[in-house]
Design a protein around this motif. Structure first.
Motif, PDB file in Angstrom:
ATOM      1  N   LEU A 119      26.641  44.223  30.829  1.00 54.95           N
ATOM      2  CA  LEU A 119      27.195  42.897  31.104  1.00 54.95           C
ATOM      3  C   LEU A 119      28.641  42.792  30.619  1.00 54.95           C
ATOM      4  O   LEU A 119      29.496  42.224  31.302  1.00 54.95           O
ATOM      5  CB  LEU A 119      26.344  41.818  30.433  1.00 54.95           C
ATOM      6  CG  LEU A 119      25.101  41.354  31.191  1.00 54.95           C
ATOM      7  CD1 LEU A 119      24.352  40.316  30.385  1.00 54.95           C
ATOM      8  CD2 LEU A 119      25.472  40.804  32.562  1.00 54.95           C
ATOM      9  N   PHE A 120      28.906  43.339  29.436  1.00 53.38           N
ATOM     10  CA  PHE A 120      30.262  43.308  28.885  1.00 53.38           C
ATOM     11  C   PHE A 120      31.234  44.036  29.810  1.00 53.38           C
ATOM     12  O   PHE A 120      32.324  43.520  30.119  1.00 53.38           O
ATOM     13  CB  PHE A 120      30.257  43.945  27.495  1.00 53.38           C
ATOM     14  CG  PHE A 120      31.596  43.928  26.824  1.00 53.38           C
ATOM     15  CD1 PHE A 120      32.124  42.752  26.308  1.00 53.38           C
ATOM     16  CD2 PHE A 120      32.344  45.091  26.708  1.00 53.38           C
ATOM     17  CE1 PHE A 120      33.363  42.735  25.694  1.00 53.38           C
ATOM     18  CE2 PHE A 120      33.588  45.084  26.089  1.00 53.38           C
ATOM     19  CZ  PHE A 120      34.093  43.903  25.582  1.00 53.38           C
ATOM     20  N   VAL A 121      30.834  45.227  30.271  1.00 57.94           N
ATOM     21  CA  VAL A 121      31.696  46.000  31.174  1.00 57.94           C
ATOM     22  C   VAL A 121      31.886  45.261  32.492  1.00 57.94           C
ATOM     23  O   VAL A 121      33.005  45.166  33.013  1.00 57.94           O
ATOM     24  CB  VAL A 121      31.102  47.410  31.421  1.00 57.94           C
ATOM     25  CG1 VAL A 121      31.860  48.130  32.534  1.00 57.94           C
ATOM     26  CG2 VAL A 121      31.144  48.239  30.146  1.00 57.94           C
ATOM     27  N   PRO A 127      35.363  40.709  37.726  1.00 53.98           N
ATOM     28  CA  PRO A 127      36.206  39.580  38.140  1.00 53.98           C
ATOM     29  C   PRO A 127      37.602  39.981  38.618  1.00 53.98           C
ATOM     30  O   PRO A 127      38.035  39.513  39.687  1.00 53.98           O
ATOM     31  CB  PRO A 127      36.249  38.702  36.878  1.00 53.98           C
ATOM     32  CG  PRO A 127      34.962  38.995  36.189  1.00 53.98           C
ATOM     33  CD  PRO A 127      34.721  40.449  36.427  1.00 53.98           C
ATOM     34  N   PRO A 128      38.335  40.853  37.884  1.00 55.50           N
ATOM     35  CA  PRO A 128      39.659  41.247  38.398  1.00 55.50           C
ATOM     36  C   PRO A 128      39.578  41.982  39.730  1.00 55.50           C
ATOM     37  O   PRO A 128      40.425  41.780  40.606  1.00 55.50           O
ATOM     38  CB  PRO A 128      40.212  42.173  37.299  1.00 55.50           C
ATOM     39  CG  PRO A 128      39.461  41.804  36.075  1.00 55.50           C
ATOM     40  CD  PRO A 128      38.103  41.412  36.529  1.00 55.50           C
ATOM     41  N   VAL A 133      40.382  41.730  45.627  1.00 59.78           N
ATOM     42  CA  VAL A 133      39.852  41.819  47.000  1.00 59.78           C
ATOM     43  C   VAL A 133      40.105  40.516  47.746  1.00 59.78           C
ATOM     44  O   VAL A 133      40.539  40.506  48.902  1.00 59.78           O
ATOM     45  CB  VAL A 133      38.344  42.161  46.976  1.00 59.78           C
ATOM     46  CG1 VAL A 133      37.729  41.997  48.361  1.00 59.78           C
ATOM     47  CG2 VAL A 133      38.121  43.582  46.472  1.00 59.78           C
ATOM     48  N   ARG A 134      39.840  39.395  47.062  1.00 60.92           N
ATOM     49  CA  ARG A 134      40.047  38.088  47.707  1.00 60.92           C
ATOM     50  C   ARG A 134      41.525  37.854  48.005  1.00 60.92           C
ATOM     51  O   ARG A 134      41.886  37.415  49.105  1.00 60.92           O
ATOM     52  CB  ARG A 134      39.509  36.979  46.810  1.00 60.92           C
ATOM     53  CG  ARG A 134      39.448  35.624  47.506  1.00 60.92           C
ATOM     54  CD  ARG A 134      38.983  34.554  46.569  1.00 60.92           C
ATOM     55  NE  ARG A 134      40.026  34.242  45.595  1.00 60.92           N
ATOM     56  CZ  ARG A 134      39.929  33.293  44.683  1.00 60.92           C
ATOM     57  NH1 ARG A 134      38.823  32.581  44.579  1.00 60.92           N
ATOM     58  NH2 ARG A 134      40.920  33.054  43.837  1.00 60.92           N
ATOM     59  N   ARG A 135      42.391  38.147  47.033  1.00 59.20           N
ATOM     60  CA  ARG A 135      43.834  37.940  47.240  1.00 59.20           C
ATOM     61  C   ARG A 135      44.384  38.852  48.330  1.00 59.20           C
ATOM     62  O   ARG A 135      45.213  38.433  49.137  1.00 59.20           O
ATOM     63  CB  ARG A 135      44.582  38.174  45.932  1.00 59.20           C
ATOM     64  CG  ARG A 135      44.428  37.042  44.943  1.00 59.20           C
ATOM     65  CD  ARG A 135      45.191  37.326  43.666  1.00 59.20           C
ATOM     66  NE  ARG A 135      45.091  36.211  42.739  1.00 59.20           N
ATOM     67  CZ  ARG A 135      45.537  36.249  41.491  1.00 59.20           C
ATOM     68  NH1 ARG A 135      46.121  37.334  41.025  1.00 59.20           N
ATOM     69  NH2 ARG A 135      45.401  35.198  40.707  1.00 59.20           N
TER      70      ARG A 135
END
Length: 201
Positions: A119-121, A127-128, A133-135
């Protein structure tokens, strides 16, 4: 939808980060399974107690059955042997209980050692990547839309100066060239905006 940049430097960085993230996840799983194997060694005494208890109960049960055949006092002899056999079964049950406890501890520990690092990784990595991908999809649609290069040029002008720092400044400056519709300046700026995000026209 593009998952990796088109420019080599940005693409290589993304691949490297992805490989590091996957390696960390694999290492977390491997370490958790290794810890589980170590914990499961604690169940070995339980298996021995179970085996010894079963053998003891079996032998005492046989002795009790044989003692019951003795005339007159067979019943008297059988009772203590049967009680001892029951005690042996109790030892076996204790061994089984110990194994179950160790197994539960191993399961909880393994799950925690996998879930927490993974989860930490994922929180640091996904998110980045998803944001890029979205940008990149947004920028690509903008570049292909009518008047998109003008908007990309404006984006470059209002973004970080480093995006077009290496370009030759037109007479009057970038803002003036954009306002006058200088196609070369607009193309240069829109290309710089895309390259800053790792894309190309």
């Amino acid at each position: 939808m593009r998952f990796y940049a088109q420019t080599p430097a940005r693409r290589n960085g993304q691949v490297l980060v992805d490989l590091i993230a996957l390696t960390l996840i694999a290492a977390a799983v491997w370490a958790a399974l290794a810890v589980r194997e170590t914990i499961m060694l604690l169940a070995e005494p339980g298996r021995r107690v179970e085996s010894s208890g079963d053998r003891l109960a079996e032998e005492l049960g046989k002795a009790g059955d044989a003692a019951s055949d003795v005339p007159l006092i067979g019943g008297v002899l059988e009772k203590p042997l049967q009680s001892a056999a029951d005690a042996g079964s109790g030892f076996a049950d204790a061994g089984v209980s110990l194994q179950e406890t160790v197994d539960q501890v191993a399961d909880v520990t393994t799950t925690a050692l996998i879930v927490v690092p993974v989860l930490f990784v994922l929180l640091l990595w996904l998110p980045p990547r998803l944001l890029w991908v979205r940008r990149s999809s947004t920028l690509r649609r903008l570049a292909e839309a009518p008047g998109g290069t003008d908007l990309l040029a404006l984006r470059a002008l209002t973004g970080p100066p480093a995006a077009f720092a290496g370009l030759q400044v037109p007479p009057g400056g970038w803002a003036d060239a954009w306002r006058q519709g200088d196609r070369k300046a607009i193309t240069d700026l829109s290309t710089a905006a895309l390259e800053h995000a790792g894309l190309r026209l």
